[in-house]
Design a protein around this motif. Structure first.
Motif, PDB file in Angstrom:
ATOM      1  N   GLU A   8     -43.027  26.369  51.606  1.00 36.86           N
ATOM      2  CA  GLU A   8     -43.897  26.429  52.777  1.00 36.86           C
ATOM      3  C   GLU A   8     -43.160  26.116  54.075  1.00 36.86           C
ATOM      4  OE1 GLU A   8     -46.955  27.628  52.513  1.00 36.86           O
ATOM      5  OE2 GLU A   8     -46.401  27.878  50.403  1.00 36.86           O
ATOM      6  N   TRP A   9     -41.872  25.780  53.987  1.00 37.34           N
ATOM      7  CA  TRP A   9     -41.162  25.412  55.208  1.00 37.34           C
ATOM      8  C   TRP A   9     -41.175  26.550  56.233  1.00 37.34           C
ATOM      9  CZ3 TRP A   9     -37.056  27.781  57.534  1.00 37.34           C
ATOM     10  CH2 TRP A   9     -36.335  28.721  56.792  1.00 37.34           C
ATOM     11  N   LEU A  10     -41.080  27.791  55.747  1.00 37.53           N
ATOM     12  CA  LEU A  10     -41.084  28.928  56.664  1.00 37.53           C
ATOM     13  C   LEU A  10     -42.397  29.031  57.439  1.00 37.53           C
ATOM     14  CD1 LEU A  10     -39.382  32.031  54.990  1.00 37.53           C
ATOM     15  CD2 LEU A  10     -39.043  31.209  57.321  1.00 37.53           C
ATOM     16  N   ALA A  11     -43.487  28.761  56.750  1.00 34.53           N
ATOM     17  CA  ALA A  11     -44.794  28.843  57.393  1.00 34.53           C
ATOM     18  C   ALA A  11     -44.974  27.754  58.445  1.00 34.53           C
ATOM     19  CB  ALA A  11     -45.900  28.743  56.348  1.00 34.53           C
ATOM     20  N   ARG A  12     -44.174  26.692  58.347  1.00 30.65           N
ATOM     21  CA  ARG A  12     -44.263  25.603  59.319  1.00 30.65           C
ATOM     22  C   ARG A  12     -43.286  25.780  60.481  1.00 30.65           C
ATOM     23  NH1 ARG A  12     -44.296  22.495  54.407  1.00 30.65           N
ATOM     24  NH2 ARG A  12     -42.101  22.001  54.757  1.00 30.65           N
ATOM     25  N   ASP A  13     -42.392  26.747  60.389  1.00 32.83           N
ATOM     26  CA  ASP A  13     -41.404  26.972  61.439  1.00 32.83           C
ATOM     27  C   ASP A  13     -42.045  27.790  62.559  1.00 32.83           C
ATOM     28  OD1 ASP A  13     -39.236  28.323  62.956  1.00 32.83           O
ATOM     29  OD2 ASP A  13     -37.923  27.352  61.506  1.00 32.83           O
ATOM     30  N   ALA A  14     -42.188  27.183  63.722  1.00 29.81           N
ATOM     31  CA  ALA A  14     -42.913  27.832  64.814  1.00 29.81           C
ATOM     32  C   ALA A  14     -42.243  29.122  65.279  1.00 29.81           C
ATOM     33  CB  ALA A  14     -43.038  26.863  65.995  1.00 29.81           C
ATOM     34  N   ASP A  15     -40.929  29.220  65.120  1.00 33.86           N
ATOM     35  CA  ASP A  15     -40.217  30.420  65.546  1.00 33.86           C
ATOM     36  C   ASP A  15     -40.277  31.542  64.520  1.00 33.86           C
ATOM     37  OD1 ASP A  15     -39.372  29.275  67.969  1.00 33.86           O
ATOM     38  OD2 ASP A  15     -37.687  28.290  66.973  1.00 33.86           O
ATOM     39  N   LEU A  16     -40.215  31.178  63.236  1.00 33.83           N
ATOM     40  CA  LEU A  16     -40.130  32.183  62.182  1.00 33.83           C
ATOM     41  C   LEU A  16     -41.488  32.563  61.590  1.00 33.83           C
ATOM     42  CD1 LEU A  16     -36.967  30.945  60.233  1.00 33.83           C
ATOM     43  CD2 LEU A  16     -37.100  32.406  62.252  1.00 33.83           C
ATOM     44  N   ALA A  17     -42.420  31.629  61.570  1.00 35.69           N
ATOM     45  CA  ALA A  17     -43.705  31.860  60.896  1.00 35.69           C
ATOM     46  C   ALA A  17     -44.439  33.114  61.393  1.00 35.69           C
ATOM     47  CB  ALA A  17     -44.598  30.635  61.034  1.00 35.69           C
ATOM     48  N   PRO A  18     -44.455  33.405  62.702  1.00 30.20           N
ATOM     49  CA  PRO A  18     -45.183  34.606  63.148  1.00 30.20           C
ATOM     50  C   PRO A  18     -44.620  35.908  62.584  1.00 30.20           C
ATOM     51  CG  PRO A  18     -44.801  33.113  64.989  1.00 30.20           C
ATOM     52  CD  PRO A  18     -43.988  32.595  63.847  1.00 30.20           C
ATOM     53  N   LEU A  19     -43.353  35.880  62.155  1.00 22.47           N
ATOM     54  CA  LEU A  19     -42.739  37.094  61.615  1.00 22.47           C
ATOM     55  C   LEU A  19     -43.073  37.324  60.151  1.00 22.47           C
ATOM     56  CD1 LEU A  19     -40.836  39.002  63.208  1.00 22.47           C
ATOM     57  CD2 LEU A  19     -41.124  36.747  64.268  1.00 22.47           C
ATOM     58  N   LEU A  20     -43.508  36.267  59.454  1.00 24.87           N
ATOM     59  CA  LEU A  20     -43.708  36.384  58.010  1.00 24.87           C
ATOM     60  C   LEU A  20     -44.681  37.489  57.624  1.00 24.87           C
ATOM     61  CD1 LEU A  20     -43.707  32.731  56.625  1.00 24.87           C
ATOM     62  CD2 LEU A  20     -42.047  34.542  56.213  1.00 24.87           C
ATOM     63  N   PRO A  21     -45.889  37.543  58.197  1.00 21.33           N
ATOM     64  CA  PRO A  21     -46.813  38.616  57.791  1.00 21.33           C
ATOM     65  C   PRO A  21     -46.244  40.007  58.042  1.00 21.33           C
ATOM     66  CG  PRO A  21     -47.967  36.919  59.038  1.00 21.33           C
ATOM     67  CD  PRO A  21     -46.497  36.649  59.198  1.00 21.33           C
ATOM     68  N   VAL A  22     -45.507  40.161  59.141  1.00 28.81           N
ATOM     69  CA  VAL A  22     -44.950  41.466  59.488  1.00 28.81           C
ATOM     70  C   VAL A  22     -43.892  41.885  58.477  1.00 28.81           C
ATOM     71  CG1 VAL A  22     -43.749  42.775  61.278  1.00 28.81           C
ATOM     72  CG2 VAL A  22     -45.394  40.996  61.917  1.00 28.81           C
ATOM     73  N   VAL A  23     -43.041  40.930  58.094  1.00 23.57           N
ATOM     74  CA  VAL A  23     -41.977  41.238  57.141  1.00 23.57           C
ATOM     75  C   VAL A  23     -42.543  41.416  55.731  1.00 23.57           C
ATOM     76  CG1 VAL A  23     -39.855  40.368  56.094  1.00 23.57           C
ATOM     77  CG2 VAL A  23     -40.243  40.067  58.538  1.00 23.57           C
ATOM     78  N   LEU A  24     -43.466  40.554  55.345  1.00 24.56           N
ATOM     79  CA  LEU A  24     -43.997  40.612  53.982  1.00 24.56           C
ATOM     80  C   LEU A  24     -44.781  41.892  53.729  1.00 24.56           C
ATOM     81  CD1 LEU A  24     -45.150  36.908  53.425  1.00 24.56           C
ATOM     82  CD2 LEU A  24     -43.192  38.066  52.411  1.00 24.56           C
ATOM     83  N   GLU A  25     -45.419  42.425  54.771  1.00 26.18           N
ATOM     84  CA  GLU A  25     -46.201  43.650  54.560  1.00 26.18           C
ATOM     85  C   GLU A  25     -45.318  44.855  54.259  1.00 26.18           C
ATOM     86  OE1 GLU A  25     -46.737  45.263  59.178  1.00 26.18           O
ATOM     87  OE2 GLU A  25     -48.446  44.439  58.086  1.00 26.18           O
ATOM     88  N   ARG A  26     -44.005  44.700  54.467  1.00 36.42           N
ATOM     89  CA  ARG A  26     -43.068  45.775  54.148  1.00 36.42           C
ATOM     90  C   ARG A  26     -42.547  45.673  52.711  1.00 36.42           C
ATOM     91  NH1 ARG A  26     -41.858  48.799  58.961  1.00 36.42           N
ATOM     92  NH2 ARG A  26     -43.527  48.162  60.373  1.00 36.42           N
ATOM     93  N   GLY A  27     -43.118  44.787  51.917  1.00 34.20           N
ATOM     94  CA  GLY A  27     -42.795  44.725  50.496  1.00 34.20           C
ATOM     95  C   GLY A  27     -41.517  44.004  50.135  1.00 34.20           C
ATOM     96  N   VAL A  28     -41.011  43.126  51.010  1.00 38.12           N
ATOM     97  CA  VAL A  28     -39.741  42.465  50.710  1.00 38.12           C
ATOM     98  C   VAL A  28     -39.831  41.550  49.494  1.00 38.12           C
ATOM     99  CG1 VAL A  28     -38.912  42.600  53.084  1.00 38.12           C
ATOM    100  CG2 VAL A  28     -40.194  40.578  52.342  1.00 38.12           C
ATOM    101  N   GLY A  29     -41.044  41.086  49.173  1.00 39.51           N
ATOM    102  CA  GLY A  29     -41.203  40.242  47.992  1.00 39.51           C
ATOM    103  C   GLY A  29     -41.119  41.009  46.688  1.00 39.51           C
ATOM    104  N   GLN A  30     -41.099  42.339  46.765  1.00 38.71           N
ATOM    105  CA  GLN A  30     -41.025  43.161  45.552  1.00 38.71           C
ATOM    106  C   GLN A  30     -39.674  43.846  45.379  1.00 38.71           C
ATOM    107  OE1 GLN A  30     -44.499  45.787  45.224  1.00 38.71           O
ATOM    108  NE2 GLN A  30     -45.561  44.489  46.705  1.00 38.71           N
ATOM    109  N   ASP A  31     -38.833  43.769  46.397  1.00 42.02           N
ATOM    110  CA  ASP A  31     -37.529  44.428  46.350  1.00 42.02           C
ATOM    111  C   ASP A  31     -36.498  43.563  45.640  1.00 42.02           C
ATOM    112  OD1 ASP A  31     -37.922  46.908  47.776  1.00 42.02           O
ATOM    113  OD2 ASP A  31     -38.233  45.693  49.565  1.00 42.02           O
ATOM    114  N   TRP A  32     -35.751  44.184  44.725  1.00 41.10           N
ATOM    115  CA  TRP A  32     -34.632  43.485  44.080  1.00 41.10           C
ATOM    116  C   TRP A  32     -33.528  43.226  45.088  1.00 41.10           C
ATOM    117  CZ3 TRP A  32     -29.613  45.454  43.865  1.00 41.10           C
ATOM    118  CH2 TRP A  32     -28.704  44.721  43.089  1.00 41.10           C
TER     119      TRP A  32
END
Length: 366
Positions: free
Chosen positions: A23-47
């Motif tokens: 959860e550290w990423l979700a607490r990072d004020a600089d990086l957290a806003p990017l998470l939904p944008v990046v995750l919607e591109r399927g990075v959690g499913q890519d090898w």
């Protein structure tokens, strides 16, 4: 012979503890806003090498956060491959049509770093940096990726320092024996090796042995940051004596072989003396990673050598805290830290279990 134990930096360890859970990423004020944008591109499913693309991007960003890099560099770590690059065919954002969107999300300066990092020749960058081919002010001229004739670009000293630090974190997060075999001798890769001949090297993930040569290269990238034009550009990562020490290639290879002989149980098993001596030599050859020191701490505990176990475990924690990623990728970075804290607690209390089944019961006392 004295051992090269590292002293635990309390401030560095505290920073590492703050990054242990996912959860550290979700607490990072600089990086957290990017998470939904990046995750919607399927990075959690890519090898990606030793995990998924999400694991990789988050792992690189974690090291940069631990190394106290400024916002734009941490954003570069999280997004360093999203336009694709010469190493991976994972284009998550189209550089031809989506740069404007990315600029709106992270700012033009940060997006410029991401675009430049994705489109420059990173192989040439590493080659030149390791060879010391920098201008007097620390700038570097190299090519963009693509077919001939390739565009020539010049990196500013700040960009060179930024890309060196991100490359250090990038390599540490992903490199292990499988990648070392298929991408042998990077950045001077031998492209003549055919998979049909070297099929055994291509079987992913292989034995997951730590790399025998990449850590020395990372040390070389760090040493390049001592260039007068680069030294003050960004905070120096707290590895290799804040980027002041080299790692000899022969010492690195020997240390890996010694460590692996112990964890694969290729040493005498009735008494631990040979395994302890083997790991001690591995640590002397390469004192910059925590895993050999952690295993040595456990062997010391089993032999009733609590004081030495405490020194080894504390030194291992310092190494883990300095990197933010595991060297031995059989388990994740946070798991190495968790077990090492158990060893340190047991060494200080003199409470290491004498029965095998009791190892299953030990827990950290908060």
């Amino acid at each position: 012979m004295n051992m090269p134990w590292n002293r635990l930096d309390a401030d560095l360890f505290e920073r590492a503890q703050a990054l242990l859970d996912e959860e550290w990423l979700a607490r990072d004020a600089d990086l957290a806003p990017l998470l939904p944008v990046v995750l919607e591109r399927g990075v959690g499913q890519d090898w990606h090498k030793a995990g998924t693309f999400r694991h990789h991007l988050a792992g690189v960003a974690r090291s940069l956060a631990l190394w106290r890099q400024p916002r734009d560099i941490r954003l570069l770590g999280l997004l360093h491959s999203v336009y694709g690059n010469a190493f991976v065919d994972l284009v998550k954002f189209d550089a031809g049509s989506e740069r404007g969107r990315m600029q709106a999300l992270i700012g033009e300066a940060a997006e410029h770093l991401v675009y430049l990092f994705c489109t420059m020749s990173r192989t040439q960058f590493v080659q030149k940096l390791l060879a010391g081919e920098l201008a007097a002010d620390g700038s570097m001229t190299l090519h963009r990726n693509g077919p001939e004739p390739r565009q020539t670009i010049t990196l500013t000293p700040y960009e060179v320092a930024a890309f060196a630090i991100v490359s250090m974190a990038d390599s540490m997060e992903q490199w292990f024996s499988w990648q070392e075999d298929i991408y042998s001798r990077f950045p001077h890769v031998d492209g003549t090796r055919q998979q049909s001949v070297h099929w055994a090297a291509s079987l992913w993930p292989g034995p997951m042995r730590p790399s025998s040569r990449m850590l020395g290269q990372i040390a070389g990238l760090g040493l390049a940051l001592q260039h007068p034009g680069l030294r003050e550009q960004l905070p120096l990562p707290p590895v290799f004596g804040h980027c002041s020490q080299a790692l000899d290639a022969g010492a690195e290879a020997a240390a890996v072989a010694l460590y692996w002989s112990v964890v694969q149980l290729d040493q005498p098993l009735v008494d631990a003396d040979a395994a302890i001596a083997t790991l001690e030599q591995a640590v002397r050859l390469n004192p910059w990673v925590g895993e050999p020191q952690m295993v040595l701490a456990q062997l010391y505990l089993g032999a009733g050598r609590d004081a030495e176990a405490a020194l080894a475990a504390e030194s291992a924690l310092q190494c883990f805290s300095a990197w933010g990623n595991a060297w031995d990728k059989r388990v994740q970075w946070d798991a190495w830290i968790a077990w090492t804290r158990i060893l340190l607690q047991s060494a200080r209390e003199g409470s290491w279990p004498q029965r095998l089944d009791k190892l299953n019961n030990i827990a950290l006392k908060q």
